[in-house]
Design a protein around this motif. Structure first.
Motif, PDB file in Angstrom:
ATOM      1  N   CYS A  32      17.264   4.446  -9.365  1.00  0.00           N
ATOM      2  CA  CYS A  32      18.501   4.669 -10.154  1.00  0.00           C
ATOM      3  C   CYS A  32      19.107   3.352 -10.612  1.00  0.00           C
ATOM      4  N   ILE A  33      19.122   2.365  -9.704  1.00  0.00           N
ATOM      5  CA  ILE A  33      19.676   1.055 -10.086  1.00  0.00           C
ATOM      6  C   ILE A  33      18.835   0.452 -11.206  1.00  0.00           C
ATOM      7  N   ALA A  34      17.520   0.547 -11.044  1.00  0.00           N
ATOM      8  CA  ALA A  34      16.630  -0.037 -12.057  1.00  0.00           C
ATOM      9  C   ALA A  34      16.823   0.637 -13.413  1.00  0.00           C
ATOM     10  N   MET A  35      16.977   1.957 -13.391  1.00  0.00           N
ATOM     11  CA  MET A  35      17.202   2.669 -14.660  1.00  0.00           C
ATOM     12  C   MET A  35      18.543   2.276 -15.257  1.00  0.00           C
ATOM     13  N   SER A  36      19.515   2.071 -14.384  1.00  0.00           N
ATOM     14  CA  SER A  36      20.829   1.662 -14.880  1.00  0.00           C
ATOM     15  C   SER A  36      20.738   0.288 -15.522  1.00  0.00           C
ATOM     16  N   PHE A  37      20.099  -0.660 -14.836  1.00  0.00           N
ATOM     17  CA  PHE A  37      19.990  -2.010 -15.389  1.00  0.00           C
ATOM     18  C   PHE A  37      19.082  -2.043 -16.621  1.00  0.00           C
ATOM     19  N   SER A  38      18.186  -1.059 -16.728  1.00  0.00           N
ATOM     20  CA  SER A  38      17.353  -0.992 -17.939  1.00  0.00           C
ATOM     21  C   SER A  38      18.197  -0.703 -19.170  1.00  0.00           C
ATOM     22  N   GLY A  39      19.328  -0.063 -18.943  1.00  0.00           N
ATOM     23  CA  GLY A  39      20.172   0.266 -20.083  1.00  0.00           C
ATOM     24  C   GLY A  39      19.959   1.662 -20.609  1.00  0.00           C
ATOM     25  N   ALA A  68      37.022  -5.023 -14.824  1.00  0.00           N
ATOM     26  CA  ALA A  68      36.279  -3.755 -14.728  1.00  0.00           C
ATOM     27  C   ALA A  68      34.783  -4.027 -14.592  1.00  0.00           C
ATOM     28  N   TYR A  69      34.255  -4.886 -15.457  1.00  0.00           N
ATOM     29  CA  TYR A  69      32.829  -5.194 -15.412  1.00  0.00           C
ATOM     30  C   TYR A  69      32.467  -5.883 -14.099  1.00  0.00           C
ATOM     31  N   SER A  70      33.365  -6.761 -13.609  1.00  0.00           N
ATOM     32  CA  SER A  70      33.105  -7.462 -12.343  1.00  0.00           C
ATOM     33  C   SER A  70      32.981  -6.471 -11.204  1.00  0.00           C
ATOM     34  N   PHE A  71      33.902  -5.524 -11.167  1.00  0.00           N
ATOM     35  CA  PHE A  71      33.868  -4.527 -10.095  1.00  0.00           C
ATOM     36  C   PHE A  71      32.563  -3.744 -10.136  1.00  0.00           C
ATOM     37  N   ILE A  72      32.213  -3.307 -11.331  1.00  0.00           N
ATOM     38  CA  ILE A  72      30.988  -2.510 -11.480  1.00  0.00           C
ATOM     39  C   ILE A  72      29.778  -3.343 -11.081  1.00  0.00           C
ATOM     40  N   TYR A  73      29.735  -4.582 -11.558  1.00  0.00           N
ATOM     41  CA  TYR A  73      28.598  -5.453 -11.268  1.00  0.00           C
ATOM     42  C   TYR A  73      28.497  -5.744  -9.772  1.00  0.00           C
ATOM     43  N   CYS A  74      29.628  -6.017  -9.142  1.00  0.00           N
ATOM     44  CA  CYS A  74      29.597  -6.329  -7.701  1.00  0.00           C
ATOM     45  C   CYS A  74      29.084  -5.151  -6.895  1.00  0.00           C
ATOM     46  N   VAL A  75      29.558  -3.965  -7.206  1.00  0.00           N
ATOM     47  CA  VAL A  75      29.117  -2.791  -6.444  1.00  0.00           C
ATOM     48  C   VAL A  75      27.627  -2.545  -6.658  1.00  0.00           C
ATOM     49  N   SER A  76      27.190  -2.621  -7.917  1.00  0.00           N
ATOM     50  CA  SER A  76      25.760  -2.409  -8.208  1.00  0.00           C
ATOM     51  C   SER A  76      24.898  -3.454  -7.512  1.00  0.00           C
ATOM     52  N   GLN A  80      21.758   5.557   6.205  1.00  0.00           N
ATOM     53  CA  GLN A  80      20.837   5.169   5.128  1.00  0.00           C
ATOM     54  C   GLN A  80      20.857   6.209   4.008  1.00  0.00           C
ATOM     55  N   ASN A  81      20.873   7.487   4.405  1.00  0.00           N
ATOM     56  CA  ASN A  81      20.904   8.545   3.385  1.00  0.00           C
ATOM     57  C   ASN A  81      22.205   8.518   2.607  1.00  0.00           C
ATOM     58  N   VAL A  82      23.302   8.259   3.312  1.00  0.00           N
ATOM     59  CA  VAL A  82      24.614   8.188   2.636  1.00  0.00           C
ATOM     60  C   VAL A  82      24.608   7.046   1.630  1.00  0.00           C
ATOM     61  N   MET A 101      22.412   8.053  -1.366  1.00  0.00           N
ATOM     62  CA  MET A 101      23.087   9.031  -2.233  1.00  0.00           C
ATOM     63  C   MET A 101      24.239   8.380  -2.976  1.00  0.00           C
ATOM     64  N   SER A 102      24.968   7.498  -2.280  1.00  0.00           N
ATOM     65  CA  SER A 102      26.091   6.802  -2.931  1.00  0.00           C
ATOM     66  C   SER A 102      25.593   5.976  -4.100  1.00  0.00           C
ATOM     67  N   CYS A 103      24.456   5.332  -3.891  1.00  0.00           N
ATOM     68  CA  CYS A 103      23.884   4.510  -4.957  1.00  0.00           C
ATOM     69  C   CYS A 103      23.510   5.372  -6.152  1.00  0.00           C
ATOM     70  N   ILE A 104      22.910   6.531  -5.873  1.00  0.00           N
ATOM     71  CA  ILE A 104      22.504   7.428  -6.958  1.00  0.00           C
ATOM     72  C   ILE A 104      23.734   7.926  -7.720  1.00  0.00           C
ATOM     73  N   ILE A 105      24.743   8.358  -6.964  1.00  0.00           N
ATOM     74  CA  ILE A 105      25.961   8.878  -7.600  1.00  0.00           C
ATOM     75  C   ILE A 105      26.657   7.775  -8.392  1.00  0.00           C
ATOM     76  N   TRP A 106      26.708   6.595  -7.817  1.00  0.00           N
ATOM     77  CA  TRP A 106      27.372   5.465  -8.488  1.00  0.00           C
ATOM     78  C   TRP A 106      26.726   5.193  -9.841  1.00  0.00           C
ATOM     79  N   ASN A 107      25.398   5.100  -9.849  1.00  0.00           N
ATOM     80  CA  ASN A 107      24.713   4.737 -11.086  1.00  0.00           C
ATOM     81  C   ASN A 107      24.667   5.873 -12.099  1.00  0.00           C
TER      82      ASN A 107
END
Lengths: 332, 449
Positions: free
Chosen positions: A239-246, A198-206, A310-312, A315-321
C-alpha cells in the motif's frame, strides 16, 4: 538504559525544534536549530553493538550540519555588521539548503543514511527536515534566495527518484526518497505554511510506517527486500509503495494533486512540469520496488498472520494510505 | 447504484464460502451482475438516466458495464485451471472483482475528476495480475512500460480537469458542451491518454509487451474491456469538447489508417500467438478511432460495434491461445499446431474465431468496418487504397495463422498435455461467442435516433 537515553535526547531535540518555530529572530532560530541538531548526535550514535560505521555516518552528518550552521551564523553576523542583505541572505540560504540536503547539496544524505539506524533515518530524513523547511519562507522576500530554493526544490524532485533507481542499499534508497520529498516540501512552502504542515504530517506518518516495516525485517539490500521484509507487513508495504507511486486514490496522489491545483491557480508551469515528471519517474521506481517485494521464493506468513500489534500496524498502514487521501482532499 | 450495492453484498457473502466453492460462486455472481446490468439499457442513442448525484448512464456506458461484468467473469472461468496460476488463487478472484468494481464505477461516474481517478486505479489490479501471475522476468519492465505510458499519457488530462475544477468549480461532464474553438495542444491533452489506452498508432508499443507477459485471464481482461476504456473516454470528452474538433480528428484518423495497415503487416510477421493477437487489436481499434473522430453518428455506431464485438472476439482468441499453448507448453504458432492436430475440435474453434476476427459476415465486425470506411471515404475517397491494403493484409495474416495452426508437418512429435485443459476453458469460448449474435441483431443500439 540506552533506549531511555535515546528517548531523552530525542525529546530534547524535538522540544528545541518546536521552540524554533516560535522564534521571531533569525538568530534564535539558528540557535534552536543547532540545539536540536546537537541533541540528535547522541541519538544517532546509539547502537546496541557499536562499530566503526556509526561513527562515519554521524561524523558526516555532524560536519555537514556544522558547516551549514557556520554559513547561517556568518550570514547573520554579516547582516548585523555591514547590512549586506543580499550576501548575508545568500549565505543563510546556502546554510539552510545544506542542512536540508537539497540538490545539489545532497551529497551527504546518502553517505550518512547508509550508516544510520532506521530510527535515525526517520528523524533526520523526515522529522528534522519538516522543521528546517519552516525556515524557507523567511527568504521569500529576497528574490535571489527564493529562486534558488525553487530551483533546488525542482532539482530535488526530479533527481531524487532517478537516484533511487540506482540505490543498492535500502538506506540509500530511503536517503534519496527523503531528497525527493524535501523538494516537495520546499515547493509547498511557496504556497503557504499550511500546505507545508499538512504535507509534513502526511509524509512523517507515511515514512514512520515505511521505516518501521523495514526496521522490523532488518532490510539491508534492495534485491533482498522480498525475503527480508516480514510477510505480515507485506500488504502494508505494498500500500505504501502504491501510494508513493502516485496511483489514485492513494494518499500521495491526493497531496500531489493539491500541489498541482495550487500551482495552476498561480500559473506556475515549471512546478506543474516538475511535479508530473517526478511523479512519472517515481511511478517507475516504486513499481520496481513492488515487484521486488512481492516476488519472494520463501514461503512466509501472509496477511493478518502476525501478532495483534503487528496486524494493527499493518491495517493502520493500509487504512492510512488508502483512505486518508480522500480525507485530506475533503479537508483541504 | 443498485448494481454497486449488489456487487458489494454478494462479495461479502462469497467471503464466507468454502475456498473451493468461491470460484464457482464468483463466476455465478458475475453472470448475475451482467443480467442485472441489462436493466440499465434504458434506451438507445441520446437517452440518459441519472442514478444518483455521482452516477449517470446512457447506452454507451451501460453497454460497457455489461461488457465489463461479462468479460471479468470469463476471465475467472478461464483462469480456474490453476496450473498456470501460482500462489493463492483467491487473490486472483479479489483482484478481478476489484478491477470490475472500479470499471463499473468508471463507466458510471459523471465527473471528469472521478473518471480520471478510477481510470488510473484500474491499472493497479491489472499490474498486480501481470506481476504475480506473469510468465517471465520481463514482466517487470512490461508493467513499468504500461504504467509509464498510461499514467504519463493521462497527465495532460489531469491538468485539464484540474483547470476545470479550479476555474469552473466542477468537472461535471454530462449535459455540457463547450462551444469554444480550442487549439491542437488542448485536443492532444484531452485525448492522448485515451489514445494510448486504446491503443492508437503510434502509441501502441506497450500492448504486445503487456499481453505477452500477462496470464490468460489478464489478457482476456486487458483486451476485452480495459482497451475499451480509451474509446469510452474519448466519447465522454467529445460530449464536452467537440466544437471544431474536425481538423484534429482528421490527423488522428490519418494515423489510425496507417496504424491499421501497420498492425495487419506486423501480424503477418509474428510467430508468437499472443503478439499476433495484440497487433490484431491495434488494427481493429484503429477502426474505432476512425469512427469516433469522424464526428458523425454513423462513425459513432461503427466505433461502438467494433468496441463491443472486439471485446468478445479478442478475449476468445486469447482463450483459445491459452488452451492451445497449455497443451504444448509453447506460444509459438508452429508448435501449437501439434495441439490442434491432437484435438481437431480446436481447429474448428480457431477457424470460427479467426473468421470472426477477420470480419467475415455474419460477424458484426464487418458492419463496423463498413460504417467506419464510409465515414473515412466521405472525407477523402483515395483513402480507400490504404483500407484495401488493410483488408488484404488482414486476410493474409488470418489465412496464414489458420494454415500454420492446422497444416504444419513436423518431424519431431511434441508431447501434448491434455490434462491441462479443462471444460471451463472450453465453456468460456461459448460464453464469448454467444453475445456476438446479440450484437449482430442489435447493432443499431448506439444510433442517436
Amino acid at each position: 538504559m540506552q533506549m531511555l537515553s535515546m528517548i531523552v535526547f530525542l525529546v530534547m531535540s524535538l522540544m528545541a525544534s518546536i521552540a524554533m518555530l516560535f522564534m521571531s529572530s533569525i538568530f534564535w532560530v539558528w540557535v534552536m536549530t543547532d540545539v536540536g541538531t546537537l541533541f540528535l548526535i547522541p541519538f544517532l550514535s546509539a547502537e546496541t553493538r557499536p562499530k566503526k560505521s556509526w561513527f562515519t555516518g554521524v561524523a558526516t552528518y555532524f560536519v555537514v550540519q556544522f558547516f551549514g550552521s557556520v554559513m547561517i551564523l556568518g550570514g547573520i553576523i554579516l547582516d548585523w555588521a555591514i547590512q549586506a542583505t543580499d550576501c548575508s541572505s545568500a549565505m543563510m540560504c546556502f546554510g539552510f539548503a545544506l542542512k536540508l540536503g537539497m540538490v545539489p547539496l545532497h551529497f551527504w544524505v546518502s553517505r550518512s543514511f547508509v550508516y544510520f539506524h532506521y530510527g535515525g533515518i526517520f528523524i533526520v530524513g523526515a522529522g528534522q527536515k519538516v522543521f528546517v523547511v519552516a525556515c524557507v519562507p523567511l527568504f521569500s522576500d529576497v528574490p535571489l534566495c527564493a529562486y534558488a530554493y525553487y530551483l533546488m526544490a525542482v532539482g530535488s524532485m526530479i533527481y531524487g527518484p532517478i537516484a533511487m533507481f540506482n540505490a543498492i542499499a535500502v538506506k540509500s534508497f530511503l536517503a534519496y526518497s527523503s531528497v525527493t520529498h524535501t523538494g516537495f516540501l520546499v515547493i509547498g512552502s511557496f504556497f503557504g505554511l499550511h500546505i507545508v504542515y499538512a504535507y509534513s504530517f502526511i509524509y512523517c506518518v507515511s515514512m514512520a510506517f515505511l521505516v518501521f516495516m523495514l526496521w522490523s525485517g532488518d532490510c539491508k539490500f534492495m534485491k533482498n527486500l522480498g525475503s527480508e521484509l516480514p510477510g505480515y507487513y507485506k500488504t502494508g508495504f505494498v500500500c505504501i509503495a502504491m501510494s508513493f507511486s502516485g496511483f489514485p486514490p492513494f494518499l500521495d496522489f491526493c497531496t500531489k494533486f493539491v500541489i498541482i491545483q495550487l500551482s495552476m491557480e498561480q500559473n506556475s508551469t515549471i512546478t506543474i512540469t516538475a511535479v508530473l515528471t517526478s511523479s512519472l519517474i517515481n511511478l517507475i521506481v516504486w513499481v520496481w520496488v513492488l515487484f521486488i517485494v512481492t516476488s519472494s521464493e520463501v514461503k512466509e506468513p501472509g496477511f493478518l498472520s502476525g501478532t495483534t500489534g503487528q496486524n494493527v500496524l499493518n491495517m493502520s498502514c493500509i487504512i492510512w494510505n488508502l483512505f486518508m487521501g480522500a480525507g485530506f482532499s475533503m479537508l483541504y | 447504484m443498485g448494481l454497486l450495492i449488489l456487487m458489494a453484498l454478494n462479495c461479502f457473502c462469497v467471503m464466507f464460502l468454502n475456498k473451493k466453492d468461491q470460484t464457482v460462486a464468483v463466476v455465478n455472481c458475475f453472470g448475475m451482475w451482467s443480467a442485472f446490468s441489462l436493466m440499465y439499457w434504458g434506451g438507445s442513442g441520446v437517452s440518459r438516466e441519472s442514478l444518483s448525484e455521482l452516477f449517470c448512464v446512457d447506452i454507451y456506458s451501460s453497454s460497457m458495464i455489461s461488457l465489463s461484468l461479462w468479460i471479468c467473469g470469463i476471465s475467472i472461468l478461464v483462469s480456474s485451471c490453476m496450473i498456470n496460476l501460482r500462489g493463492v488463487f483467491n487473490t486472483y478472484l479479489v483482484l478481478v472483482t476489484l478491477l470490475c468494481f472500479l470499471l463499473v464505477q468508471c463507466f458510471m461516474v459523471n465527473t471528469l475528476a472521478m473518471f480520471y481517478v478510477l481510470f488510473e486505479s484500474t491499472l493497479i489490479p491489472l499490474a498486480s495480475i501481470i506481476g504475480i501471475w506473469g510468465g517471465q522476468i520481463e514482466r517487470v519492465p512490461s508493467i513499468q512500460y504500461m504504467a509509464a505510458y498510461t499514467v504519463g499519457g493521462s497527465f495532460p488530462l489531469l491538468l485539464i480537469f484540474t483547470t476545470m475544477e479550479v476555474h469552473a468549480g466542477s468537472s461535471f461532464m454530462w449535459f455540457i458542451s463547450m462551444k469554444t474553438s480550442l487549439n491542437w495542444l488542448f485536443w492532444g491533452g484531452c485525448f492522448l491518454g485515451f489514445l494510448i489506452k486504446l491503443p492508437a498508432f503510434p502509441f501502441h508499443s506497450w500492448l504486445p509487451k503487456a499481453h505477452v507477459q500477462a496470464p490468460v485471464g489478464g489478457s482476456v481482461i486487458l483486451a476485452g474491456i480495459l482497451l475499451k476504456l480509451g474509446g469510452y473516454g474519448i466519447t465522454r470528452m467529445m460530449m464536452l469538447f467537440s466544437y471544431t474538433l474536425e481538423s484534429f480528428g482528421i490527423l488522428v484518423m490519418s494515423f489510425s489508417i496507417v496504424g491499421s495497415v501497420y498492425g495487419a503487416f506486423m501480424c503477418l510477421r509474428q510467430s508468437d500467438i499472443k503478439k499476433l493477437i495484440a497487433y490484431s487489436s491495434v488494427s481493429h481499434m484503429a477502426f474505432s478511432i476512425m469512427g469516433l473522430f469522424s464526428c458523425t453518428e454513423v462513425g459513432m455506431v461503427g466505433a461502438y460495434i467494433m468496441l463491443v464485438s472486439h471485446g468478445f472476439i479478442s478475449p476468445g482468441l486469447f482463450v483459445l491461445s491459452g488452451i492451445n499453448s497449455e497443451m504444448v507448453h509453447s506460444r509459438k504458432i508452429k508448435v501449437m499446431s501439434d495441439g490442434v492436430r491432437a484435438a481437431p475440435s480446436l481447429g474448428f474453434f480457431w477457424l470460427v474465431m479467426i473468421m470472426a476476427n477477420l470480419g467475415v459476415p455474419p460477424c458484426p465486425v464487418i458492419i463496423s468496418e463498413v460504417l467506419s470506411v464510409v465515414c473515412v471515404i466521405a472525407l477523402y475517397p483515395w483513402v480507400f487504397v490504404l483500407l484495401l491494403m488493410y483488408f488484404i493484409l488482414s486476410g493474409a495474416y488470418s489465412f496464414s495463422l489458420y494454415c500454420q495452426l492446422t497444416r504444419t508437418k513436423k518431424k519431431i512429435k511434441m508431447k501434448v498435455f491434455f490434462n491441462e485443459v479443462t471444460l471451463k476453458d472450453m465453456s468460456a469460448l461459448y460464453f464469448l461467442f454467444y453475445p456476438l449474435a446479440e450484437v449482430l441483431f442489435k447493432w443499431d443500439l448506439w444510433a442517436m435516433m
